[in-house]
Design a protein around this motif. Structure first.
Motif, short mmCIF file in Angstrom:
data_model
loop_
_atom_site.label_atom_id
_atom_site.label_comp_id
_atom_site.label_asym_id
_atom_site.label_seq_id
_atom_site.Cartn_x
_atom_site.Cartn_y
_atom_site.Cartn_z
N ASN A 1 0.95 -1.30 -0.03
CA ASN A 1 0.62 -0.32 0.09
C ASN A 1 1.04 1.46 0.16
O ASN A 1 0.93 1.93 1.09
CB ASN A 1 -0.72 -0.21 1.22
N SER B 1 -12.39 -0.42 -0.49
CA SER B 1 -11.73 -1.17 0.05
C SER B 1 -11.44 -1.50 1.28
O SER B 1 -10.72 -3.08 0.87
CB SER B 1 -9.80 -0.88 -0.51
N ILE B 2 -10.91 -1.39 2.44
CA ILE B 2 -10.59 -1.67 3.77
C ILE B 2 -11.81 -2.29 3.84
O ILE B 2 -12.03 -3.93 4.66
CB ILE B 2 -9.95 -0.91 4.35
N GLN C 1 -14.15 -4.30 2.61
CA GLN C 1 -14.86 -4.86 1.83
C GLN C 1 -13.73 -6.65 2.04
O GLN C 1 -13.68 -7.09 2.61
CB GLN C 1 -14.23 -5.03 0.31
N LYS C 2 -11.79 -5.46 2.53
CA LYS C 2 -11.22 -7.16 2.68
C LYS C 2 -10.79 -7.02 4.10
O LYS C 2 -10.49 -8.65 4.75
CB LYS C 2 -9.56 -6.22 2.13
N GLU C 3 -11.52 -6.01 5.12
CA GLU C 3 -11.50 -6.82 5.88
C GLU C 3 -12.04 -6.38 7.59
O GLU C 3 -12.25 -6.94 8.10
CB GLU C 3 -10.43 -5.23 6.74
N HIS D 1 -1.69 2.02 5.49
CA HIS D 1 -2.98 1.74 4.00
C HIS D 1 -2.18 2.53 3.28
O HIS D 1 -2.91 2.72 2.10
CB HIS D 1 -4.11 1.77 4.02
#
Length: 333
Positions: A151, A174-175, A177-179, A251
């Motif tokens: 990142n 994005s965070i 979704q991913k985390e 990030h």
């Protein structure tokens, strides 16, 4: 830069260090030790300008310790005077590599936008430092945390316009979704436990923000210079990370080691603000936006070699691999 480049070009002709790597018989060396490796290290520190004496004795004395600390400081290592694997790795890098590193960064300097403002901020990513300059004189150095390799922090420039006290953290999608979504599936109380709330979006991709407070990932204040990358400066609750030598943990945004000082500096000419009012604004339950009376240029740069305000040549690791890409373009066309 040019003077140091000429010195290293001359040293490259005189010394064949590429085929003479230094090895330690012990785990580390420190003042009071004696070892054959010290003779070779003294020679290199003498050539690099850290050791004043052309001394090839195998003894680690006080003068040599000071030279070791100077070298460590120039390379961003902990200046503890202990010669270990990390310092040895830097010493064993070839003179040719350092020459290329200087040339690469001379090219980067050419790319820098013209600086016309009397006050500006420079963040040097590989150095993990933020510098404030007034009339070309360094006012303050502040430790920062930058993006991880995955990142990476973007190289660009902008103008700092806003300070946001007690900010919300609008979590990037994005965070989310991913985390966050996986964490919410594992723990239905995840948002509440982390002072977060949904403020829009859809069931499959909610818009989530973290409320102001001491546990907020942005800390107690953020500094905005509007840009297309959603990069900004901010505080952090994880203060211990600033003690690390290599500080690429974020990030992509830039965490600031002394946010209250930076806020006070940016508002120094605004009589409505002082240290007390800034402290109070940083500890509210609702965010407060402040527009600076005059915007300040911010340069996010990537310099792995530079000459500092004391005239010392510094080197840092190529943490994002940008030097390798430039090397291929500059030297192997």
């Amino acid at each position: 830069f040019r003077d140091y480049l000429m010195k290293l070009l001359a040293a490259q002709k005189q010394y064949d260090w590429d085929h003479q790597p230094i090895a330690l018989s012990a785990t580390s060396l420190r003042k009071g030790d004696s070892a054959d490796a010290i003779k070779a290290i003294k020679e290199r520190l003498y050539v690099y300008g850290d050791y004043a004496a052309n001394d090839t004795t195998p003894y680690y004395d006080t003068a040599f310790e000071a030279a070791v600390k100077r070298f460590q400081k120039r390379y961003g290592l902990t200046p503890d005077g202990v010669i270990g694997k990390t310092m040895l790795s830097e010493l064993n890098d070839s003179i040719g590599k350092r020459i290329k590193q200087i040339r690469i960064n001379m090219e980067r300097v050419r790319w820098m936008p013209k600086i016309e403002d009397s006050v500006y901020i420079l963040v040097n990513i590989p150095e993990y430092r933020l510098h404030i300059f007034e009339h070309k004189k360094l006012v303050k150095d502040i430790r920062v945390i930058v993006g991880t390799t995955a990142n990476s922090t973007v190289i660009f420039s902008g103008r700092l316009k806003y300070i946001v006290f007690s900010p919300y953290w609008n979590v990037p999608s994005s965070i989310v979704q991913k985390e966050l979504l996986p964490a919410m599936q594992r723990d239905p109380n995840y948002l509440a436990r982390n002072s977060m709330e949904v403020y829009g979006g859809t069931a499959s991709l909610p818009m989530i923000r973290q409320k102001p407070g001491g546990s907020n990932s942005l800390g107690l204040v953020k500094f905005l210079f509007p840009n297309n990358y959603n990069i900004y400066l901010h505080d952090t609750p994880n203060r211990g990370l600033f003690n690390a030598t290599n500080r690429s943990f974020s990030h992509g945004c830039i965490r600031v080691g002394e946010p209250a000082w930076l806020a006070q500096y940016l508002l120094r000419n605004n009589t409505a603000w002082d240290s007390t009012s800034i402290h109070n604004a940083m500890h509210q339950t609702q965010e407060k936006w402040v527009t600076l009376q005059a915007t300040i240029p911010v340069f996010i740069g990537y310099f792995t070699a530079w000459v500092d305000q004391d005239g010392k040549l510094n080197f840092r690791k190529d943490i994002y691999g940008h030097d390798k890409k430039m090397e291929a373009k500059l030297f192997y066309r």
